[in-house]
Design a protein around this motif. Structure first.
Motif, PDB file in Angstrom:
ATOM      1  N   LEU A 182       0.826  -1.208   0.000  1.00 51.40           N
ATOM      2  CA  LEU A 182       0.000   0.000   0.000  1.00 51.40           C
ATOM      3  C   LEU A 182       0.859   1.256   0.000  1.00 51.40           C
ATOM      4  CD1 LEU A 182      -2.832  -1.005   2.489  1.00 51.40           C
ATOM      5  CD2 LEU A 182      -2.933  -0.918  -0.010  1.00 51.40           C
ATOM      6  N   SER A 183       1.985   1.196   0.686  1.00 54.22           N
ATOM      7  CA  SER A 183       2.916   2.318   0.682  1.00 54.22           C
ATOM      8  C   SER A 183       3.400   2.609  -0.740  1.00 54.22           C
ATOM      9  CB  SER A 183       4.102   2.027   1.595  1.00 54.22           C
ATOM     10  OG  SER A 183       5.078   3.044   1.511  1.00 54.22           O
ATOM     11  N   ALA A 184       3.677   1.563  -1.498  1.00 55.53           N
ATOM     12  CA  ALA A 184       4.117   1.732  -2.885  1.00 55.53           C
ATOM     13  C   ALA A 184       3.006   2.320  -3.750  1.00 55.53           C
ATOM     14  CB  ALA A 184       4.570   0.385  -3.450  1.00 55.53           C
ATOM     15  N   ILE A 185       1.779   1.847  -3.549  1.00 54.16           N
ATOM     16  CA  ILE A 185       0.649   2.379  -4.315  1.00 54.16           C
ATOM     17  C   ILE A 185       0.441   3.857  -3.999  1.00 54.16           C
ATOM     18  CG2 ILE A 185      -1.850   2.242  -4.673  1.00 54.16           C
ATOM     19  CD1 ILE A 185      -0.288  -0.035  -5.969  1.00 54.16           C
ATOM     20  N   PHE A 191      -4.314   5.612   0.640  1.00 55.47           N
ATOM     21  CA  PHE A 191      -4.553   4.807   1.834  1.00 55.47           C
ATOM     22  C   PHE A 191      -3.807   5.414   3.010  1.00 55.47           C
ATOM     23  CE2 PHE A 191      -6.180   1.793  -1.123  1.00 55.47           C
ATOM     24  CZ  PHE A 191      -7.066   1.015  -0.395  1.00 55.47           C
ATOM     25  N   LEU A 192      -4.523   5.645   4.096  1.00 54.95           N
ATOM     26  CA  LEU A 192      -3.945   6.197   5.315  1.00 54.95           C
ATOM     27  C   LEU A 192      -4.058   5.155   6.426  1.00 54.95           C
ATOM     28  CD1 LEU A 192      -5.507   9.781   5.165  1.00 54.95           C
ATOM     29  CD2 LEU A 192      -3.217   9.088   4.445  1.00 54.95           C
ATOM     30  N   GLN A 234      -9.093   3.877   2.990  1.00 57.13           N
ATOM     31  CA  GLN A 234      -8.995   4.499   1.673  1.00 57.13           C
ATOM     32  C   GLN A 234      -9.750   5.834   1.674  1.00 57.13           C
ATOM     33  OE1 GLN A 234      -9.313   3.312  -3.039  1.00 57.13           O
ATOM     34  NE2 GLN A 234     -10.660   2.253  -1.608  1.00 57.13           N
ATOM     35  N   VAL A 235      -9.063   6.874   1.234  1.00 63.07           N
ATOM     36  CA  VAL A 235      -9.636   8.222   1.277  1.00 63.07           C
ATOM     37  C   VAL A 235      -9.563   8.849  -0.109  1.00 63.07           C
ATOM     38  CG1 VAL A 235      -9.436  10.522   2.297  1.00 63.07           C
ATOM     39  CG2 VAL A 235      -8.910   8.505   3.674  1.00 63.07           C
ATOM     40  N   ALA A 236     -10.667   9.416  -0.565  1.00 67.75           N
ATOM     41  CA  ALA A 236     -10.657  10.191  -1.806  1.00 67.75           C
ATOM     42  C   ALA A 236     -10.015  11.545  -1.501  1.00 67.75           C
ATOM     43  CB  ALA A 236     -12.079  10.378  -2.323  1.00 67.75           C
ATOM     44  N   ILE A 237      -8.980  11.897  -2.250  1.00 61.29           N
ATOM     45  CA  ILE A 237      -8.266  13.144  -1.973  1.00 61.29           C
ATOM     46  C   ILE A 237      -9.198  14.343  -2.068  1.00 61.29           C
ATOM     47  CG2 ILE A 237      -6.422  14.664  -2.828  1.00 61.29           C
ATOM     48  CD1 ILE A 237      -4.831  12.165  -3.498  1.00 61.29           C
ATOM     49  N   ASP A 238     -10.157  14.293  -2.980  1.00 61.88           N
ATOM     50  CA  ASP A 238     -11.101  15.407  -3.134  1.00 61.88           C
ATOM     51  C   ASP A 238     -11.974  15.611  -1.903  1.00 61.88           C
ATOM     52  OD1 ASP A 238     -10.215  16.147  -5.594  1.00 61.88           O
ATOM     53  OD2 ASP A 238     -11.838  15.218  -6.728  1.00 61.88           O
ATOM     54  N   SER A 239     -12.068  14.586  -1.040  1.00 58.17           N
ATOM     55  CA  SER A 239     -12.943  14.701   0.136  1.00 58.17           C
ATOM     56  C   SER A 239     -12.228  15.322   1.330  1.00 58.17           C
ATOM     57  CB  SER A 239     -13.464  13.312   0.539  1.00 58.17           C
ATOM     58  OG  SER A 239     -12.429  12.532   1.152  1.00 58.17           O
ATOM     59  N   ILE A 240     -10.913  15.540   1.240  1.00 57.03           N
ATOM     60  CA  ILE A 240     -10.150  16.075   2.372  1.00 57.03           C
ATOM     61  C   ILE A 240     -10.350  17.582   2.473  1.00 57.03           C
ATOM     62  CG2 ILE A 240      -7.850  16.373   3.379  1.00 57.03           C
ATOM     63  CD1 ILE A 240      -7.010  13.801   1.936  1.00 57.03           C
ATOM     64  N   SER A 259      -7.111   9.718  12.097  1.00 58.76           N
ATOM     65  CA  SER A 259      -5.884  10.071  12.815  1.00 58.76           C
ATOM     66  C   SER A 259      -4.771   9.117  12.410  1.00 58.76           C
ATOM     67  CB  SER A 259      -6.102  10.001  14.331  1.00 58.76           C
ATOM     68  OG  SER A 259      -7.011  10.994  14.753  1.00 58.76           O
ATOM     69  N   ILE A 260      -3.669   9.674  11.922  1.00 56.95           N
ATOM     70  CA  ILE A 260      -2.543   8.852  11.484  1.00 56.95           C
ATOM     71  C   ILE A 260      -1.296   9.242  12.272  1.00 56.95           C
ATOM     72  CG2 ILE A 260      -3.499   8.509   9.194  1.00 56.95           C
ATOM     73  CD1 ILE A 260      -1.591  10.627   8.144  1.00 56.95           C
TER      74      ILE A 260
END
Length: 232
Positions: free
Chosen positions: A106-109, A136-137, A145-151, A171-172
């Motif tokens: 996932l880090s690579a993706i 992915f966070l 999985q987070v859509a960047i547009d939703s941040i 929270s990460i």
């Protein structure tokens, strides 16, 4: 994201496919068991990402890569660590050593996603917007999985960073500076040592405050120049 697997080992295909099946935006185009088979396929098809093994018969992975005039993003998957430097000289996005975990995969993706957005921010694809991009966070023991547009914005919180989205808060365990690097400067703006906001979600700016969604984000003294540039 359309992807191609090039590896002479069936088990390698199986593992990558199982990981990718967890990611809705990943679409397998073809399983190639030699570099020559992949060359033939790429003559008539396009992909966004290649998972590439190095040690294959007849034509090695890096030899294959050098034959491509405009290669897509490449993640190397191999059991041989000694070729890592050569891989990065060929601009591969990441170098996965077999056997690799889901977390490492996932880090690579995520690197592929952030690399694509960085390309956009550098003006090589100015008319393309990173809509539909996901990342992915890691939150506790799960990957969200987070859509960047939703941040909406991100906020430093001790040893953690809060990612505030239209759907909630994630929270990460990352520094805010490292988290900001995941996103494009064209889309996110640091406005305070502890806050960075998504430009598209800013509702208004009043004094030293930014109104974004139902939230109020402070503007730090050292970051007022960023806001002035934005308002111009």
């Amino acid at each position: 994201m359309r992807y191609l697997i090039i590896d002479d080992e069936h088990i390698a295909h199986k593992i990558i496919m199982e990981y990718c099946q967890m990611l809705p935006h990943m679409k397998l185009q073809k399983n190639c068991y030699s570099a020559l088979e992949a060359l033939e396929y790429l003559n008539t098809h396009q992909v966004d990402l290649i998972f590439l093994d190095i040690n294959m018969p007849k034509l090695k992975g890096f030899e294959f890569l050098r034959t491509l005039s405009s290669p897509p993003k490449v993640i190397v998957t191999t059991a041989y660590s000694e070729f890592a430097i050569e891989g990065y000289e060929l601009n591969v996005v990441d170098y996965l050593l077999k056997p690799f975990s889901l977390e490492r995969f996932l880090s690579a993706i995520n690197k592929v996603t952030s690399s694509t957005i960085s390309t956009i921010s550098m003006g090589r694809a100015q008319n393309i917007k990173p809509e539909g991009k996901h990342i992915f966070l890691k939150q506790n023991n799960s990957h969200v999985q987070v859509a960047i547009d939703s941040i909406l914005f991100i906020e430093a919180s001790g040893n953690y960073t809060k990612v505030i989205t239209t759907d909630g808060i994630i929270s990460i365990r990352e520094k805010i500076s490292d988290t900001i690097q995941l996103f494009s400067d064209n889309d996110f703006l640091q406005v305070h040592k502890s806050f960075a906001v998504a430009k598209k979600h800013i509702r208004s700016v009043e004094g030293n405050r930014i109104y974004i969604g139902d939230h109020i984000v402070p503007i730090g003294k050292l970051y007022k120049t960023n806001i002035i540039q934005l308002l111009k």
